[in-house]
Design a protein around this motif. Sequence first.
Motif, short mmCIF file in Angstrom:
data_model
loop_
_atom_site.label_atom_id
_atom_site.label_comp_id
_atom_site.label_asym_id
_atom_site.label_seq_id
_atom_site.Cartn_x
_atom_site.Cartn_y
_atom_site.Cartn_z
N ILE A 384 7.51 -14.75 -1.95
CA ILE A 384 8.25 -15.58 -0.92
C ILE A 384 9.81 -15.63 -1.48
CG2 ILE A 384 8.40 -17.97 0.04
CD1 ILE A 384 5.41 -17.26 -1.93
N ALA A 385 10.73 -15.46 -0.50
CA ALA A 385 12.13 -15.79 -0.90
C ALA A 385 12.73 -16.71 0.09
CB ALA A 385 12.77 -14.48 -0.65
N TRP A 386 13.48 -17.31 -0.71
CA TRP A 386 14.45 -18.36 0.22
C TRP A 386 15.89 -18.18 -0.09
CZ3 TRP A 386 18.54 -21.41 -1.31
CH2 TRP A 386 18.82 -22.36 -0.39
N ALA A 387 16.43 -18.41 0.87
CA ALA A 387 18.32 -18.36 0.76
C ALA A 387 18.80 -19.06 1.72
CB ALA A 387 18.57 -16.83 1.11
N PRO A 388 19.96 -19.26 1.79
CA PRO A 388 20.83 -20.32 2.90
C PRO A 388 20.66 -19.45 4.42
CG PRO A 388 22.17 -20.04 1.04
CD PRO A 388 20.97 -18.96 0.60
N ARG A 390 18.85 -16.25 7.15
CA ARG A 390 17.91 -15.28 7.08
C ARG A 390 18.07 -14.00 6.62
NH1 ARG A 390 15.82 -11.60 11.24
NH2 ARG A 390 13.45 -11.83 11.38
N ALA A 391 19.24 -13.68 6.88
CA ALA A 391 19.54 -12.01 6.36
C ALA A 391 19.59 -12.06 4.82
CB ALA A 391 20.78 -11.72 7.01
N ALA A 392 20.02 -13.25 3.93
CA ALA A 392 19.92 -13.15 2.70
C ALA A 392 18.81 -13.33 2.16
CB ALA A 392 20.96 -14.34 2.29
N ALA A 393 17.70 -13.94 2.93
CA ALA A 393 16.36 -14.10 2.36
C ALA A 393 15.67 -12.71 2.48
CB ALA A 393 15.83 -15.20 3.37
N ALA A 394 15.91 -12.24 3.76
CA ALA A 394 15.20 -10.83 3.79
C ALA A 394 15.59 -9.75 2.83
CB ALA A 394 15.41 -10.32 5.14
N ARG A 395 16.82 -9.85 2.44
CA ARG A 395 17.58 -8.88 1.41
C ARG A 395 16.82 -9.31 0.13
NH1 ARG A 395 23.83 -8.70 1.47
NH2 ARG A 395 23.67 -10.95 0.85
N ARG A 396 17.00 -10.50 -0.23
CA ARG A 396 16.36 -10.83 -1.64
C ARG A 396 14.79 -10.64 -1.71
NH1 ARG A 396 18.14 -16.86 -2.84
NH2 ARG A 396 20.01 -16.68 -3.66
N LEU A 397 13.94 -10.78 -0.72
CA LEU A 397 12.55 -10.57 -0.70
C LEU A 397 12.51 -8.86 -0.80
CD1 LEU A 397 9.78 -11.37 -0.66
CD2 LEU A 397 10.02 -11.42 1.80
N ALA A 398 13.22 -8.29 0.08
CA ALA A 398 13.06 -6.62 -0.25
C ALA A 398 13.33 -6.18 -1.56
CB ALA A 398 13.85 -6.00 1.01
N ASP A 399 14.53 -6.76 -1.90
CA ASP A 399 14.89 -6.23 -3.49
C ASP A 399 13.68 -6.58 -4.48
OD1 ASP A 399 16.96 -5.05 -5.21
OD2 ASP A 399 16.67 -7.04 -5.87
N ALA A 400 13.31 -7.55 -4.33
CA ALA A 400 12.01 -8.24 -5.39
C ALA A 400 10.87 -7.30 -5.17
CB ALA A 400 11.65 -9.56 -5.01
N LEU A 401 10.54 -6.89 -4.10
CA LEU A 401 9.47 -6.05 -3.71
C LEU A 401 9.65 -4.86 -4.50
CD1 LEU A 401 8.39 -7.20 -0.26
CD2 LEU A 401 6.94 -7.45 -2.27
N ALA A 402 10.85 -4.05 -3.90
CA ALA A 402 11.15 -2.88 -4.52
C ALA A 402 11.16 -2.59 -6.06
CB ALA A 402 12.48 -2.40 -3.63
#
Length: 653
Positions: A384-388, A390-402
Amino acid sequence: MITNLLVANRGEIARRVFRTCRELGIATTAVHSDPDADAPHVREADAAVRLPGAAPADTYLRGELIVRAALAAGADAVHPGYGFLSESAGFAQAVLDAGLLWVGPPPAAIAAMGSKTAAKRLMAEAGVPVLGALVEPVEADLPVLVKAAAGGGGRGMRVVRNLADLPAELASARAEAAKAFGSDEVFCERYLPTGRHVEVQLLADAHGTVWAVGDRDCSLQRRHQKVVEEAPAPGLPADVRAGLHAAATAAARAIGYTGAGTAEFLLAEDGRFFFLEMNTRLQVEHPVTEAVTGLDLVALQLAVAEGEKLPGPTPPPTTGHAIEARLYAEDPAKDWQPATGTLHRFELTLPHREFTGTGIRLDSGVADGGEITPHYDAMLAKVIAWAPTRAAAARRLADALARARIHGPATNRELLVHALRHPAFLAEHLHTGFLAEHAAELTAPAADGVERAALAAALADAAARPGAFPSGWRNLPSQPQLRRYRAADGTEAEVRYRHTRSGLRAEDHPGVELVSATPEQVVLLEDGLRRTYRIARYGDRVYVDTPAGGTALTALPRFPDPAVRTDPGALLAPMPGTVVRVGAAVGEAVTAGQPLLVLEAMKMEHRVNAPADGTLVELLAAPGRQVELGTLLAVVKPSEPAEPATVRAPREA
């Protein structure tokens, strides 16, 4: 007051509940099947009780055993988690009858929502918009969705686009529903291919307060099961959002609901929404709501069960955006085929826990060295990723998974990363057919990923070999060293290289320079760009990880064994499982794609289809038989190609 809580579940949800219990000072009791004897949720509990057996029907679905375990352990309350018995009114009543506290809604509320058909009628009476069940679908109703009345999770669900297919799909859905939920009741409703799955989190106490704790979008699904969820649901007009919250609140009040629950809706493109069902339990995707509200939904469940009031007339507002990705042991490129085996390593970098700093949270039920078995759901973890935004949350989550290092059975990690970075997802073009629509893009392998990974694997292997000189080093020119690898999608890569006085010379990779090589790490320089590859080996399996993702390889012998072959038409078990149905008999003519038998594994049914037109000449499977991965199930003899017609030239006069 609760002093000792038994969680009637397993995996990540048991660990999630235990975490809140530790913070509140509540002792914990786990239950476990034999395969779960050393599972993380068992190790983390203060006490654990064995449920003899492996299959859910013998263990986690045995309510009387769980009640007995709670009493034996001195527990005074039971939390059901989700799945298994969490929506069983009978189990809830048995817990109460034993003098234990039930952390969930009243049995009557569970029963009211237990049948989707009955729930639809009840919600319609309460003024909540519903999609009516179709008694006898006609051509104009197509496509339709066949659904099990007594359960969810994608089981017993079939999309039917041709009326001629309806009888067979109804029969298949009934069989699967009966096995999964103990009821073979199914029904049909209109299927909206571009509809969105939107839901509202509910919390209600016994003092008349009902909270609509924000909403979530769960449209990215496979096999009608959620894969990516987010809060709040993006792009909802204010009036639609308010309408959803009002309808969800009315649904809860209509059945005297208390505790945590979720009202699920199908949202049409024109903004209309329809009630689907109410899940009378905590949802898998509850972390995204916790992320944007700051609430601990498990703590509130426990407080409501103890008779406390919710802390205020309305819930807190939402802040920022959160996205959850479900990491499954499965292969999306092979029709989401589940995978089993040893999970050698599961490593997700979390410099800061929860949502501080990195904005990343991990809810997992697995650990390094654990076995992924066919007995339970294929989900390994939720990230699960949180960010201020939606775009920032998607980027954080994709990077963590990668960046995660996942060594073991195949997973949907790459698909999740590609989906989170897909332009249509980022543009909020969401619907329940999203993954199917973009399947080719989301499952496409990296252009040169296998070749680069294979080169790194070969060099790490060379570095692991003892000796004064690296493997492949020669004082005089000679034949290059050879290594062969196969990727998960069947792609093969052959690496030819040699070490010379001036360094590495990769025969098929001109311009690649070796900076350093150890058995665990290889650094390459190509056109001024330096890349680091981390290597791990487990037998003939090699895993190559980079910040952009990972590649799983199988090391192949230099010279293939000519004795190893697979006969054309041989059908091998794609996974360990149980044969539940057989659809043809030996000697019958079959057509390409025709279902020949059905395997059950990881709580889902999987069809094994005829590979080509022909005749079923051998059938080694029977209902009830347990099979292992690669077991020969059947043999189809392909039809002989028709002889081309002979055209005689006219004779000359």
